[in-house]
Scaffold this active site. Sequence first.
Site, PDB file in Angstrom:
ATOM      1  N   LYS A   1       0.841  -1.207   0.000  1.00  0.00           N
ATOM      2  CA  LYS A   1       0.000   0.000   0.000  1.00  0.00           C
ATOM      3  C   LYS A   1       0.874   1.254   0.000  1.00  0.00           C
ATOM      4  CE  LYS A   1      -3.761  -2.506   2.208  1.00  0.00           C
ATOM      5  NZ  LYS A   1      -4.428  -2.938   3.440  1.00  0.00           N
TER       6      LYS A   1
ATOM      7  N   GLN B   1      -4.053  -1.479   9.835  1.00  0.00           N
ATOM      8  CA  GLN B   1      -4.014  -2.772   9.160  1.00  0.00           C
ATOM      9  C   GLN B   1      -4.708  -3.847  10.009  1.00  0.00           C
ATOM     10  OE1 GLN B   1      -2.980  -3.468   5.984  1.00  0.00           O
ATOM     11  NE2 GLN B   1      -3.740  -5.539   6.348  1.00  0.00           N
TER      12      GLN B   1
ATOM     13  N   ASP C   1     -10.357   3.700   4.644  1.00  0.00           N
ATOM     14  CA  ASP C   1     -10.455   2.249   4.467  1.00  0.00           C
ATOM     15  C   ASP C   1     -11.888   1.772   4.725  1.00  0.00           C
ATOM     16  OD1 ASP C   1      -9.117  -0.083   3.774  1.00  0.00           O
ATOM     17  OD2 ASP C   1      -8.616  -0.612   5.839  1.00  0.00           O
TER      18      ASP C   1
END
Length: 284
Positions: free
Chosen positions: A58, A102, A125
């Site tokens: 990413k 994450q 996200d």
Amino acid sequence: MTDTGNAVLMSGTDVARAITDRTAQRAAQFAEKTGRKPCLATVLVGDDPASETYVRMKRNRCAKVGIESKHVPLPASTTTAQLVELITDLSNDPAVNGILLQHPVPAHIDERAAFEAIAPGKDVDGVTMHSFADMAFGGKGFASCTPAGIMRILDAYDVDPRGKHAVVIGRSPILGKPMGMLLLARDATVTYCHSKTQDLPSIVRTADIVVAAVGRPEFVRGEWIKPGAVVLDAGYNEGNVGDVAFDEAAVRAGLITPVPGGVGPTTIAVLLEQTVDAAFEQRA
Ligand code: NAP
């Protein structure tokens, strides 16, 4: 387009490239206007090798499109309170436009509490309850990236979910559940399946669209697939294996995503796109 068995391959790599090209242009426009690049904070707790790889990918992609990434690695011993405090600080930091925590975090941490510390405007996200509710009610919040990427693949290949029977296998908060909501919002008739579902194969056989989000290699067998169905494999298991038995399914499906090169690249592309969206919105 490549033919695979009877199915046409849906290239997530191609769809992702189109999204990232546009995102790179918009990131450059933002930098020109403000004198700084959009910034994504990436938070990684612990040293799980797969998570380290995902975050590195990413961040590399951020660099390629002109997004700054501010990486915050934390030890596995981090407590929920420490993580919440760190994320709250990032939420309040005007130099940070988006926050990625994450998943998964170590088991002793309350992941939901940590996600909820992300300010809705920085939830690029799409993991907070606010974003989920916004998506479910058709609001403007950020979508969960993997399901949003799957919708982009469907659009790129002119698959209109309207009136179709979509079967989503998996109901996790960041993948299966929002996937079903996005398909419902586009007028699909949605069935959720999970570990307690009885006679899964017979349900999948009625699906016009199948989304596999299970986390088990080659779990969905080819004989479950209705001829001509659209098959999207969100699974990513060790050895680059998806949740669908690709060779079997490709013989019956009309359209199918490969692993790798299917859903994965679009997930990252949507993350970057939403980071640039966030940067512009925070400036407005
Ligand atoms: P997860 O949180 O473990 O959820 C798995 C889901 O599968 C659960 O809802 C579970 O049901 C269901 N399930 C498990 N066994 C089943 C069975 N025998 N029959 C039917 N359903 C079953 O996983 P996740 O985070 O959603 O991820 C799913 C897959 O997508 C993984 O392979 C992961 O690596 C991949 N993934 C890919 C991306 C990407 O960027 N491409 C992003 C995220 C995840 P219950 O709810 O009943 O337990």
